[in-house]
Design a protein around this motif. Structure first.
Motif, PDB file in Angstrom:
ATOM      1  N   CYS A 201       0.987  -1.287  -0.032  1.00  0.00           N
ATOM      2  CA  CYS A 201      -0.107  -0.161   0.009  1.00  0.00           C
ATOM      3  C   CYS A 201       0.667   1.300  -0.089  1.00  0.00           C
ATOM      4  O   CYS A 201       0.577   2.250  -0.514  1.00  0.00           O
ATOM      5  CB  CYS A 201      -0.861   0.090   1.018  1.00  0.00           C
ATOM      6  SG  CYS A 201      -2.045  -1.179   1.149  1.00  0.00           S
TER       7      CYS A 201
ATOM      8  N   GLU B  66      -3.324  -0.516  16.099  1.00  0.00           N
ATOM      9  CA  GLU B  66      -4.742  -0.285  15.919  1.00  0.00           C
ATOM     10  C   GLU B  66      -5.254  -0.085  14.596  1.00  0.00           C
ATOM     11  O   GLU B  66      -6.690  -0.039  14.478  1.00  0.00           O
ATOM     12  CB  GLU B  66      -5.411   0.706  17.171  1.00  0.00           C
ATOM     13  CG  GLU B  66      -4.719   0.731  18.484  1.00  0.00           C
ATOM     14  CD  GLU B  66      -5.227  -0.536  19.314  1.00  0.00           C
ATOM     15  OE1 GLU B  66      -6.136  -0.891  18.669  1.00  0.00           O
ATOM     16  OE2 GLU B  66      -4.601  -0.778  19.985  1.00  0.00           O
ATOM     17  N   GLY B  67      -4.455   0.422  13.769  1.00  0.00           N
ATOM     18  CA  GLY B  67      -4.889   0.861  12.632  1.00  0.00           C
ATOM     19  C   GLY B  67      -5.708   2.125  12.410  1.00  0.00           C
ATOM     20  O   GLY B  67      -5.762   2.891  13.520  1.00  0.00           O
TER      21      GLY B  67
ATOM     22  N   GLN C 275      -8.206   2.528   4.983  1.00  0.00           N
ATOM     23  CA  GLN C 275      -7.852   0.966   4.646  1.00  0.00           C
ATOM     24  C   GLN C 275      -6.675   0.448   5.505  1.00  0.00           C
ATOM     25  O   GLN C 275      -6.324  -0.659   5.467  1.00  0.00           O
ATOM     26  CB  GLN C 275      -7.142   0.904   3.080  1.00  0.00           C
ATOM     27  CG  GLN C 275      -8.218   1.717   2.180  1.00  0.00           C
ATOM     28  CD  GLN C 275      -9.431   0.654   1.577  1.00  0.00           C
ATOM     29  OE1 GLN C 275      -9.156  -0.674   1.704  1.00  0.00           O
ATOM     30  NE2 GLN C 275     -10.676   1.121   1.814  1.00  0.00           N
TER      31      GLN C 275
ATOM     32  N   PRO D 272      -5.193  -1.531   8.292  1.00  0.00           N
ATOM     33  CA  PRO D 272      -5.620  -2.473   9.158  1.00  0.00           C
ATOM     34  C   PRO D 272      -4.746  -2.402  10.556  1.00  0.00           C
ATOM     35  O   PRO D 272      -3.829  -1.416  10.562  1.00  0.00           O
ATOM     36  CB  PRO D 272      -5.552  -3.665   8.287  1.00  0.00           C
ATOM     37  CG  PRO D 272      -4.024  -3.370   7.629  1.00  0.00           C
ATOM     38  CD  PRO D 272      -4.256  -2.107   7.452  1.00  0.00           C
ATOM     39  N   ALA D 273      -5.497  -3.037  11.239  1.00  0.00           N
ATOM     40  CA  ALA D 273      -4.631  -3.243  12.876  1.00  0.00           C
ATOM     41  C   ALA D 273      -3.643  -4.302  12.610  1.00  0.00           C
ATOM     42  O   ALA D 273      -3.989  -5.261  12.255  1.00  0.00           O
ATOM     43  CB  ALA D 273      -5.659  -3.428  13.696  1.00  0.00           C
ATOM     44  N   PHE D 274      -2.551  -4.305  13.200  1.00  0.00           N
ATOM     45  CA  PHE D 274      -1.268  -5.096  13.063  1.00  0.00           C
ATOM     46  C   PHE D 274      -1.078  -5.781  14.363  1.00  0.00           C
ATOM     47  O   PHE D 274      -0.271  -6.631  14.587  1.00  0.00           O
ATOM     48  CB  PHE D 274      -0.152  -4.652  12.409  1.00  0.00           C
ATOM     49  CG  PHE D 274      -0.472  -4.463  10.788  1.00  0.00           C
ATOM     50  CD1 PHE D 274      -0.162  -5.524  10.072  1.00  0.00           C
ATOM     51  CD2 PHE D 274      -0.596  -3.242  10.460  1.00  0.00           C
ATOM     52  CE1 PHE D 274      -0.262  -5.498   8.718  1.00  0.00           C
ATOM     53  CE2 PHE D 274      -0.660  -2.978   9.064  1.00  0.00           C
ATOM     54  CZ  PHE D 274      -0.608  -4.227   7.933  1.00  0.00           C
TER      55      PHE D 274
ATOM     56  N   THR E 157      -0.900  -9.569  14.172  1.00  0.00           N
ATOM     57  CA  THR E 157       0.068 -10.094  13.424  1.00  0.00           C
ATOM     58  C   THR E 157       1.313 -10.003  13.980  1.00  0.00           C
ATOM     59  O   THR E 157       2.339 -10.711  13.689  1.00  0.00           O
ATOM     60  CB  THR E 157      -0.194  -9.476  12.182  1.00  0.00           C
ATOM     61  OG1 THR E 157      -1.549  -9.100  11.749  1.00  0.00           O
ATOM     62  CG2 THR E 157       0.551 -10.278  10.848  1.00  0.00           C
TER      63      THR E 157
END
Ligand code: DHE
Length: 514
Positions: free
Chosen positions: A32, A64-65, A70, A72-74, A77
């Motif tokens: 992105c 938290e994003g 667009q 996202p929260a990581f 992950t």
């Protein structure tokens, strides 16, 4: 030997354990934000674009994003250590200053294939009383009918719009700029985007030429001024910005000087102001003289002529954040080093006065009006709760008005006896001071949403209503009766910032920033 192997393996496991921000970025972020970090569908991730988004705040966005985007929260992950590693990677300066050539600008041009220009406004509202509300919370602009306050359209903008959008002189089109250098053109009559182009990689603001033909874009990265054709957003010229002695400079801001038929540039890194002609018959634009302190040394420089001819004006130190007088003969700039204001006469091309303005004056949001037959200007201070009022005839300080905290924006209107001044930071943020333009006394302090940031005012075309932003994610624009200060309407908005009335902007209303 055994000890040596043990310490090697310790080092190896430490190296294995240390998360590598660059690798994580390449795996998870580059699709992105681009491998170059210069932005793709997501914004650029370089220190110049991140601004004050640093350390914990930046890690929180990665974890938290971002709501309504667009991003996202990581946190599911990545471990906290991995999040910190990516944050530190994107906070580091790029190894080499990136290029953004004319060809790359041209290739970024993205015209809306579905755009069909209307022959007349597609709405019944007065096109001169349209007010745009920039909603930074989810990168949109709402188009308001300035009489009924109905939202006629809500369109998506590039991420992180900054500075005032600029209208074509007839008020039909508006141009919006993002900190990532995107310039978007929107047709108000048709309520449709016309297209967008990336004019720089990290940009400050834009200015419209007197004849509506050109948009100038002030860039930090690369150190250029991009001039676009307003018709089709094609590149008209990219000017490398370099001081007399060859030092490249960022452009802090570009201003439209319609009476002079030129753009005026504030340069961040060299003690010069530039004037760029938007009059095709301009010139010869003498570059003036180099004044040296070495006795007798005065060197005349070459003249430039015609459209986009450039003139240099020497100043004693770099100035930014300009305010112009009527007729654009003088500008007042802030000297950040000395915390003073400096008056530069653009006709003769030199400094003519100093003003005592400690506490970071925010000249760009200054306003002016006639008081007792003399023109005065008012300017807020970003570091102190006060407003300086200056006589624009002899540049004396008329009064310092105390407020309850540092403010960012002032606004008034010819039809109103008051000006409105916000408090942007500190314990009293959210207070709005209403000040009498004649007595210079605070007549009322509004606190419409205690504890929340309430800032930036814009008036309707007739000056009867004042629109104020509740500058929060679940924010609003509050419409006040500008005479009784009663709340008339509250329109829910997503972190609304600036608001811009077509008529006030295209007529260069005294009470508005230009
Ligand atoms: Fe702005 C206008 C510079 C931070 C919101 N800001 C301007 C202009 C300049 C400027 C030169 C005039 C441009 C124009 O309209 O053509 N701003 C700066 C800075 O140097 C500073 C202090 C640091 C920076 O990061 O750039 C800065 N500005 C901010 C913010 O933090 C604000 C509050 C939130 C944001 O969106 O970034 C902010 N600036 C604005 C707004 C305007 C603006 C809403 C237009 C005001 C108007 O009424 O015209």
């Amino acid at each position: 030997m055994i000890r040596l192997i043990a310490s090697f393996s310790l080092l190896a496991s430490a190296a294995l354990a240390a998360p590598d921000g660059a690798t994580i970025y390449a795996d998870l972020c580059s699709s992105c934000h681009a491998q170059t970090r210069l932005g793709g569908t997501g914004p650029a991730l370089i220190p110049e674009s991140l601004g004050r988004l640093k350390g914990d705040k930046l890690e929180a966005v990665i974890a938290e994003g971002r709501a309504m985007t667009q991003m996202p929260a990581f946190k599911a992950t990545l471990t906290p250590g991995e999040i910190a590693a990516v944050a530190s990677y994107v906070s580091a300066p790029l190894a080499e200053a990136p290029l953004w050539t004319e060809a790359e600008i041209a290739a970024s041009r993205d015209l809306n294939p579905g755009y069909s220009p209307a022959t007349a406004p597609v709405f019944a509202a007065d096109p001169m009383n349209i007010t745009l509300v920039v909603e930074t919370g989810d990168s949109h602009i709402s188009v308001l009918d300035g009489d009924t306050f109905e939202v006629l359209d809500r369109f998506e903008t590039p991420f992180a719009v900054h500075g005032g959008p600029k209208f074509s002189p007839d008020g039909r089109y508006v141009f919006v700029m993002s900190r990532d250098g995107w310039v978007q053109k929107y047709d108000i009559w048709s309520l449709q985007e016309v297209g967008r182009v990336r004019a720089g990689l990290n940009s400050r603001n834009i200015a419209m030429s007197h004849d509506g033909k050109w948009i100038a874009v002030a860039n930090y990265l690369p150190m250029t001024l991009t001039i676009l054709s307003t018709g089709d957003l094609s590149v008209a010229k990219v000017i490398e910005v370099t001081g007399r002695k060859g030092t490249p400079s960022r452009v802090s801001a570009v201003y439209q000087a319609p009476d002079r038929e030129s753009f005026i540039l504030a340069l961040k890194d060299v003690p010069e102001i530039w004037e760029v002609a938007t009059d095709p018959d301009a010139g010869p634009y003498h570059d003036g003289f180099v004044h040296s302190h070495e006795a007798g040394m005065e060197e005349s420089l070459a003249a430039e002529k015609g459209l986009f001819a450039r003139r240099r004006i020497d100043v004693s130190a770099p100035l930014d954040d300009f305010f112009f007088d009527h007729g654009y003969r003088n500008l007042i700039g802030a000297n950040r080093e000395g915390e003073t204001g400096v008056v530069v006469n653009l006709d003769v091309g030199r400094e003519i006065a100093d003003l005592p303005l400690p506490g970071m004056p925010h000249l760009g949001s200054g306003i002016s009006w006639m008081r007792d037959g003399r023109r005065v200007m008012a300017v807020p201070h970003l570091n102190e709760g006060r407003i300086s009022v200056i006589d624009m005839t002899d540049w004396s300080l008329v009064k310092t008005i105390e407020t309850s905290g540092p403010g960012f924006f002032l606004r008034s209107h010819d039809g109103s006896p008051y000006f409105w001044a916000d408090v942007f930071t500190g314990p009293n943020k959210g207070q709005m001071h209403i000040i009498d333009k004649e007595t210079l006394e605070v007549v009322k302090v509004l606190t419409p949403e205690p504890g929340k940031t309430v800032a930036h005012t814009e008036f309707t075309k007739d000056g009867r209503h004042a629109l104020v932003s509740v500058w929060e994610q679940d924010g609003a624009v509050i419409v006040f009766d500008a005479t009784t200060f009663e709340e008339v309407r509250r329109l829910p908005m997503v972190k609304p910032s600036g608001k811009y009335n077509v008529w006030n902007k295209i007529t260069f209303e005294d009470g508005t920033s230009h």
